[in-house]
Write a protein that holds these residues in place. Structure first.
Motif, short mmCIF file in Angstrom:
data_model
loop_
_atom_site.label_atom_id
_atom_site.label_comp_id
_atom_site.label_asym_id
_atom_site.label_seq_id
_atom_site.Cartn_x
_atom_site.Cartn_y
_atom_site.Cartn_z
N LYS A 186 -5.33 -63.40 -11.56
CA LYS A 186 -5.71 -64.55 -12.37
C LYS A 186 -6.51 -65.56 -11.55
O LYS A 186 -7.35 -66.28 -12.08
CB LYS A 186 -4.47 -65.25 -12.94
CG LYS A 186 -3.69 -64.46 -13.96
CD LYS A 186 -2.46 -65.25 -14.38
CE LYS A 186 -1.54 -64.44 -15.26
NZ LYS A 186 -0.33 -65.20 -15.65
N ASN A 187 -6.20 -65.61 -10.25
CA ASN A 187 -6.82 -66.59 -9.37
C ASN A 187 -7.93 -66.00 -8.50
O ASN A 187 -8.43 -66.67 -7.59
CB ASN A 187 -5.75 -67.21 -8.48
CG ASN A 187 -4.80 -68.11 -9.25
OD1 ASN A 187 -5.11 -69.26 -9.53
ND2 ASN A 187 -3.64 -67.58 -9.62
N TYR A 443 -12.24 -71.08 -12.10
CA TYR A 443 -12.51 -71.86 -13.32
C TYR A 443 -14.01 -71.97 -13.58
O TYR A 443 -14.62 -73.01 -13.40
CB TYR A 443 -11.86 -73.24 -13.22
CG TYR A 443 -10.35 -73.17 -13.18
CD1 TYR A 443 -9.64 -72.78 -14.31
CD2 TYR A 443 -9.64 -73.46 -12.01
CE1 TYR A 443 -8.25 -72.70 -14.27
CE2 TYR A 443 -8.26 -73.38 -11.98
CZ TYR A 443 -7.56 -73.00 -13.11
OH TYR A 443 -6.20 -72.92 -13.08
N THR A 450 -3.00 -75.19 -18.62
CA THR A 450 -1.86 -75.03 -17.73
C THR A 450 -0.69 -75.82 -18.24
O THR A 450 -0.84 -76.93 -18.79
CB THR A 450 -2.19 -75.47 -16.29
OG1 THR A 450 -1.05 -75.22 -15.45
CG2 THR A 450 -2.52 -76.96 -16.21
N ASP A 479 0.97 -69.57 -14.62
CA ASP A 479 -0.38 -70.04 -14.96
C ASP A 479 -1.29 -69.92 -13.75
O ASP A 479 -0.83 -69.88 -12.60
CB ASP A 479 -0.34 -71.51 -15.39
CG ASP A 479 0.43 -71.73 -16.68
OD1 ASP A 479 0.53 -70.79 -17.50
OD2 ASP A 479 0.92 -72.85 -16.89
N ARG A 480 -2.60 -69.91 -14.02
CA ARG A 480 -3.53 -70.03 -12.89
C ARG A 480 -3.22 -71.33 -12.13
O ARG A 480 -2.86 -72.34 -12.72
CB ARG A 480 -4.97 -70.07 -13.41
CG ARG A 480 -5.49 -68.73 -13.91
CD ARG A 480 -6.95 -68.79 -14.28
NE ARG A 480 -7.21 -69.64 -15.44
CZ ARG A 480 -8.42 -69.86 -15.96
NH1 ARG A 480 -9.49 -69.32 -15.40
NH2 ARG A 480 -8.58 -70.63 -17.02
N SER A 481 -3.39 -71.27 -10.83
CA SER A 481 -2.99 -72.39 -9.98
C SER A 481 -3.90 -73.60 -10.17
O SER A 481 -5.11 -73.46 -10.42
CB SER A 481 -3.03 -71.98 -8.51
OG SER A 481 -2.09 -70.98 -8.24
#
Length: 692
Positions: A186-187, A443, A450, A479-481
């Protein structure tokens, strides 16, 4: 120079992560005791043993690899990562916490992805342990690797359950925890499994068998499991001498993997030389650089340089010259090791002495077990309380963001001087990862949402209402950080598990000021809808930094629009502009909690997924006490990226797959379950139900 921690590191991976402390302390434990701990009994000591119920990974030897068949793997579908590797946006210095920090320096890690769990011989992607460690600083990591051994599937269950039992044979290969791979992807972070040699009962030559057509059967299976389980490669940890002929075949195997599967990332530990002898070089030199192969025909992607480099190549310029002479970018192929397992915040090696704001580092950095502090705290029982978890989450923040906890003000507050590997929790001697590594970001497009879910908790909330009162862990549903934790001005911020809007955590805010949330590269196709859920705050503004004017923030006041369960939703819009958005910030006043941040195109902000088309539940055997384990299955749908499984409104879990295992479910009053699809924008669709 010999490796100063060779013996302890080999012992660690032989018995597996947290199991070392358990074995040395002589503690015992079982899966049944763990389940009892959820109900209120004392939580068993981490690493004390037991086999997790349901899906878990294990070690692989050549025979296991050759026998692998996805159709017959008992839990294969439950261990897959279906989340693709997210692209990261290009560096943009003006919105870095340190604008003069060079983004060319990269970071790899070898971490305990089971730090704090009671299980040791197996790796559980989803469980009921609210005190285990999860990673939330993904923006600084480029390649993440798992570090612990796993017992072969052929080992009897009673032997696996006892860390002190003889005959607990570990595999040479272990795949990374699929939940960690989901969170990493995700990141935009690659994940790599482990290859550790030597292992008992295995002939090294079995890995190197080559067919008449030139193929390597083990290599083909390594590619198959990488693709099936969805991870990105292997960390090759050779810690025993092999023959010169085997060394040559090993290079051929690696070259075969890279040719047939270019996406297979290989990081090689500075250990065996081309003649097969075990001899750590502590630098990149003419003896170990051949393992890289040549540009365009690489054998491995990078080399993890052993920890003795401060005494052999103090400024790492020699390693950089070697890489350049061989035709490689030094910061892509050379990772200088820093030993945090014993060194903590005061390691013998210090990469920020050569990579810091205004000073480009000659090579990249590799961290070894940077989360050992959490494992140590878990062994002593400190992470079983909310206060203990808060203490070590604070330490984690200072490890990554620097001693002030703010990446923009990273840098040591006390001088470093011998003796090292002492005073290991004194973060004042530590610069912070953010002092040497630029924050990265996935992003590049909307939506962004988030709820500060970090993949573990002691409760769970939906829309501000508590829907679970027991511990859980699942790094994959995090969630994405946030890009920075926390880049602030005038406001203090802390991760807080006392309340949440969705998930198990919120951000506690105090003061009047700014917190920067996301580094972005967003092209607006329409106005951007903004929704922020908070409680106790007197004012909330959304701020955007535009690409062509990075020294200025455009602020928009958000207005209260809806109140529910003690939370207020603030709304507003960011007008469309051709100038791209490079950063998103919040300005708040007062003391309270932040529960959710949501940004989306106005046309898609309210889109929700359709009702799932299928949903089944099946009994998977007895759980703790009178409970039952359950398995759920459904068909994935294009308009959903995640799914919640519930029992009469009580949350059982969230996954990105088409299957879910629920541990120890009480069926006394309710045998009907719901599946709720969740879109990429976080909106929830209508539920479908199934009865047992």
């Amino acid at each position: 120079m010999s490796d100063p921690v060779k013996v302890s590191r080999r012992t660690l991976i032989t018995v597996g992560g947290a199991g070392l402390a358990a074995a040395l302390a002589g503690v015992g434990g079982t899966a049944e005791a763990a389940a009892a701990g959820v109900a209120g009994a004392a939580v068993p000591t981490p690493g004390s043993g037991g086999i997790p119920p349901g899906p878990s990974t294990y070690g692989w030897d050549p025979a296991d690899l050759l026998d692998f068949d996805p159709a017959t793997h008992p839990w294969g579908r439950h261990l897959r990562c279906l989340v693709p590797l997210a692209p990261r946006i290009a560096p943009f210095a003006p919105t870095q916490a340190h604008p003069d920090l060079d983004p060319g320096v990269r970071l790899s890690t070898l971490s305990l992805d089971d730090a704090g769990t009671i299980y040791e011989g197996r790796n559980q992607p989803i469980g009921l342990e609210g005190h285990t460690y999860t990673q939330r600083f993904w923006p600084y990591i480029d390649v993440w690797g798992t570090w612990h051994g796993q017992v072969l599937p052929s080992v009897p269950s009673d032997v696996v359950a006892d860390p002190g039992a003889p005959g607990r044979t570990y595999g040479v290969i272990d795949i990374p925890n699929p939940g960690w791979t989901e969170a990493a992807h995700k990141n935009g972070v690659k994940t790599i499994g482990g290859w550790f040699w030597p292992r008992s009962g295995v002939d090294f030559g079995e890995f190197l068998v080559q067919a008449a057509d030139g193929s390597f059967p083990v290599g083909d299976k390594l590619i198959e499991i990488r693709r099936y389980f969805g991870f990105d490669g292997l960390f090759i940890n050779q810690e025993a001498t092999i023959t010169a002929a085997q060394a040559g075949k090993l290079r051929d195997l690696f070259r075969y993997l890279k040719a047939k599967d270019p996406g297979f990332y290989l990081q090689y530990y500075d250990a065996d030389l081309p003649n097969g002898d075990l001899d750590y070089q502590n630098t990149l030199n003419a003896k170990n650089v051949p393992w890289l192969g040549s540009p365009g025909d690489q054998t491995v992607d990078s080399i993890f340089v052993n920890y003795g480099w401060p005494y052999v190549d103090p400024d790492l310029s020699g390693s950089a010259r070697t890489a350049k002479t061989a035709g490689f970018d030094p910061r892509a192929v050379a990772f200088a090791g820093v030993e945090h397992q014993q060194g903590g915040f005061n390691p013998e090696e210090c990469f920020t002495d050569y990579a810091y704001p205004g000073h480009p580092g000659p090579v990249s950095v590799g961290l070894f077990v940077e989360d050992q502090f959490w494992a140590n705290a878990a062994w002593s029982g400190e992470t079983t309380t909310a206060a203990g978890r808060a203490k070590y989450r604070d330490l984690e923040q200072r490890f990554w963001s620097g001693p002030t906890g703010n990446p923009a003000t990273s840098g040591r507050l006390e001088p470093r001087k011998p003796p090292y590997r002492t005073d290991v929790l004194n973060y004042r001697k530590w610069d912070g990862i953010a002092h040497g590594i630029v924050e990265r970001s996935p992003y590049g497009a909307l939506p962004i949402v988030t709820t500060f879910n970090i993949g573990v908790g002691s409760t769970f909330y939906l829309d501000g209402k508590q829907v679970r009162d027991g511990g859980w862990d699942n790094q994959g549903c995090a969630d994405r950080s946030l890009t920075w934790q926390y880049w602030t001005d005038g406001v203090t911020v802390a991760l807080d598990e006392s309340t949440a809007y969705e998930g198990a955590h919120s951000l506690a805010l105090s003061g009047n000021g700014v917190v920067h949330l996301f580094k972005t590269d967003l092209t607006q196709t329409a106005a951007t809808e903004v929704r922020v859920v908070a409680q106790g705050l007197s004012a909330v503004d959304i701020g955007v930094t535009r690409r062509t004017n990075p020294g200025s923030i455009e602020w928009t006041r958000l207005t209260p629009a809806r109140r529910s369960a003690g939370w207020t939703e603030y709304r507003g819009r960011i007008a469309r502009d051709d100038d791209r958005i490079a950063r998103i910030s919040l300005r708040t006043s007062g003391s309270g909690h932040l529960g959710k941040v949501f940004l989306a195109d106005t046309q898609t902000a309210d889109l929700a997924p359709n009702r799932p088309g299928s949903f089944t539940v099946a009994d998977a055997g007895p759980g703790a006490g009178a409970t039952r384990h359950l398995t759920f299955a459904w068909h994935l749908q294009a308009d959903a990226t995640a799914y919640d499984v519930l029992q009469n409104g009580r949350w059982l879990g969230r996954v990105h797959r088409d299957v879910f295992f629920a541990e120890s479910v009480d069926l006394t009053n309710v045998r009907v379950f719901g599946l709720v699809p969740i879109a990429a924008n976080g909106n929830r669709g209508p539920a479908v139900t199934a009865a047992l």
